[in-house]
Write an enzyme that holds these catalytic residues in place. Structure first.
Site, PDB file in Angstrom:
ATOM      1  N   PRO A  39       0.823  -1.201   0.000  1.00  0.00           N
ATOM      2  CA  PRO A  39       0.000   0.000   0.000  1.00  0.00           C
ATOM      3  C   PRO A  39       0.861   1.256   0.000  1.00  0.00           C
ATOM      4  O   PRO A  39       1.517   1.580   0.988  1.00  0.00           O
ATOM      5  CB  PRO A  39      -0.815  -0.105   1.293  1.00  0.00           C
ATOM      6  CG  PRO A  39      -0.469  -1.423   1.892  1.00  0.00           C
ATOM      7  CD  PRO A  39       0.838  -1.835   1.320  1.00  0.00           C
ATOM      8  N   GLU A  40       0.872   1.936  -1.133  1.00  0.00           N
ATOM      9  CA  GLU A  40       1.543   3.222  -1.250  1.00  0.00           C
ATOM     10  C   GLU A  40       0.454   4.297  -1.196  1.00  0.00           C
ATOM     11  O   GLU A  40      -0.690   3.976  -0.908  1.00  0.00           O
ATOM     12  CB  GLU A  40       2.333   3.271  -2.570  1.00  0.00           C
ATOM     13  CG  GLU A  40       3.265   2.071  -2.740  1.00  0.00           C
ATOM     14  CD  GLU A  40       4.014   2.052  -4.061  1.00  0.00           C
ATOM     15  OE1 GLU A  40       4.256   3.133  -4.626  1.00  0.00           O
ATOM     16  OE2 GLU A  40       4.365   0.956  -4.521  1.00  0.00           O
ATOM     17  N   HIS A  59      -4.135 -14.244  10.915  1.00  0.00           N
ATOM     18  CA  HIS A  59      -3.385 -13.033  10.596  1.00  0.00           C
ATOM     19  C   HIS A  59      -4.110 -11.765  11.033  1.00  0.00           C
ATOM     20  O   HIS A  59      -3.678 -10.669  10.708  1.00  0.00           O
ATOM     21  CB  HIS A  59      -3.080 -12.985   9.104  1.00  0.00           C
ATOM     22  CG  HIS A  59      -2.327 -14.180   8.617  1.00  0.00           C
ATOM     23  ND1 HIS A  59      -1.089 -14.518   9.121  1.00  0.00           N
ATOM     24  CD2 HIS A  59      -2.635 -15.142   7.712  1.00  0.00           C
ATOM     25  CE1 HIS A  59      -0.668 -15.623   8.518  1.00  0.00           C
ATOM     26  NE2 HIS A  59      -1.589 -16.028   7.671  1.00  0.00           N
ATOM     27  N   ARG A 113       2.555 -10.610   7.049  1.00  0.00           N
ATOM     28  CA  ARG A 113       3.982 -10.573   7.396  1.00  0.00           C
ATOM     29  C   ARG A 113       4.297  -9.864   8.708  1.00  0.00           C
ATOM     30  O   ARG A 113       5.450  -9.828   9.123  1.00  0.00           O
ATOM     31  CB  ARG A 113       4.778  -9.948   6.228  1.00  0.00           C
ATOM     32  CG  ARG A 113       4.834 -10.904   5.053  1.00  0.00           C
ATOM     33  CD  ARG A 113       5.552 -10.301   3.880  1.00  0.00           C
ATOM     34  NE  ARG A 113       6.991 -10.281   4.054  1.00  0.00           N
ATOM     35  CZ  ARG A 113       7.833  -9.855   3.124  1.00  0.00           C
ATOM     36  NH1 ARG A 113       7.360  -9.411   1.979  1.00  0.00           N
ATOM     37  NH2 ARG A 113       9.110  -9.878   3.333  1.00  0.00           N
ATOM     38  N   ARG A 170      20.279  17.444  -2.501  1.00  0.00           N
ATOM     39  CA  ARG A 170      20.200  15.991  -2.292  1.00  0.00           C
ATOM     40  C   ARG A 170      21.130  15.270  -3.251  1.00  0.00           C
ATOM     41  O   ARG A 170      21.305  15.687  -4.379  1.00  0.00           O
ATOM     42  CB  ARG A 170      18.767  15.508  -2.521  1.00  0.00           C
ATOM     43  CG  ARG A 170      17.761  16.127  -1.614  1.00  0.00           C
ATOM     44  CD  ARG A 170      17.680  15.354  -0.327  1.00  0.00           C
ATOM     45  NE  ARG A 170      16.808  16.018   0.628  1.00  0.00           N
ATOM     46  CZ  ARG A 170      16.623  15.589   1.859  1.00  0.00           C
ATOM     47  NH1 ARG A 170      17.240  14.508   2.271  1.00  0.00           N
ATOM     48  NH2 ARG A 170      15.836  16.230   2.679  1.00  0.00           N
TER      49      ARG A 170
END
Length: 273
Positions: free
Chosen positions: A2-3, A92, A112, A153
């Site tokens: 999920p972004e 889960h 996970r 950066r």
DNA sequence: GCCACTGTTAGCAT
DNA sequence: CATGCTAACAGTGG
């Protein structure tokens, strides 16, 4: 998984269902999912109503009455599912919010176990360790702000896009898609990019993320919205997961390489430094 | 069965 | 401080 677009999809979906509901019980079948020192902090949510849901980067933020907030991160395989309390729970399911009178509940499910939930006071939420230091939201950041953010950066372009402290919300799938859209090489040194390329990068971020939200996110394997439904954007991916498939722009086979430790898909002909 | 691989990021090394 | 690699976990596919 999920972004930003997936998290936004979940937030919009759950808003319709749980705003206004009162928490009847909080159950925590798997303690480590809770980041609080005391899991009992979550008992304070009983009797509170859901006031609203927000997204910050890839974090889901649930605000409750009584000045309480929950911060949720789904990491790779987490899901927040709204459904009938009577439906069987599998092993889960690590946290459950039961809602009074409705026979419905919200479940945090994560194969996970990388994800987490933290309860905080709403007034302290912005200062929670998970939110502090997050970069700006890409969809409300104008071009000058973006250029300023990147100034000074170093490193590969791809790792810059994945760095949540620089910009919040991009992950592996959308980083690859954005770089394809902007015709930039994921291995490019950030310092070597001129203003034209950076502008292209910025507008590709806007375009790709907005499209992905419109299509309710990408389901490669685990992503589901708050009702358990899959996204639709996987059908529109141009490079991610498409090694060997012809580039939609020039027909060259899409390549898959490793860039700063992450699987990276790109068109070796269209995407230039 | 074993091994390599997976969408994230905290924590450690450099 | 900034940037780079890896482990945390479980499941899947070769």
């Amino acid at each position: 998984m999920p972004e930003l677009p997936e998290v936004e999809t979940i937030v919009r979906c759950l808003r319709r269902h749980i705003v206004g509901l009162e928490v009847a019980a909080v159950r925590v079948p798997f303690r480590p999912v809770v980041r609080n020192r005391r899991a009992a902090f979550l008992n304070g949510f009983v009797g509170r109503r859901v006031l609203g849901l927000r997204r910050r980067g890839k974090m889901i933020i649930l605000d409750f009455s009584g000045g309480l907030t929950m911060i949720v991160h789904l990491k790779m395989t987490g899901q927040l599912l709204f459904g009938p309390a009577r439906a069987p729970r599998d092993r889960h399911t690590h946290l459950v919010l039961a809602f009074r009178g409705s026979g419905m509940e919200l479940r945090y499910h994560d194969v996970r176990k990388f994800g987490f939930i933290r309860g905080t006071m709403t007034s302290d939420a912005e200062r929670a360790p998970e939110l502090r230091g997050l970069g700006p939201e890409p969809l409300t950041m104008d071009l000058p702000a973006f250029l300023h953010r990147l100034k000074g950066r170093r490193g590969r372009l791809k790792s810059l896009l994945l760095n949540q402290k620089v910009i919040a919300g991009l992950g592996n799938i959308y980083a690859d898609e954005v770089l394809f859209e902007s015709r930039l090489d994921p291995r490019a040194e950030v310092t070597r990019l001129g203003p034209r390329r950076l502008q292209r990068l910025w507008s590709s971020i806007q375009h790709v993320l907005n499209e992905a939200i419109a299509y309710k996110g990408t389901t490669v394997r685990d992503f589901r919205d708050g009702e358990g439904l899959e996204g639709l954007f996987q059908n529109r991916l141009k490079v991610y997961g498409r090694e060997g498939v012809p580039c939609p722009r020039c027909g060259t086979a899409i390549k898959r390489i490793r860039v700063s430790g992450r699987g990276t898909h790109f068109c070796p002909r269209c995407q230039r430094r």
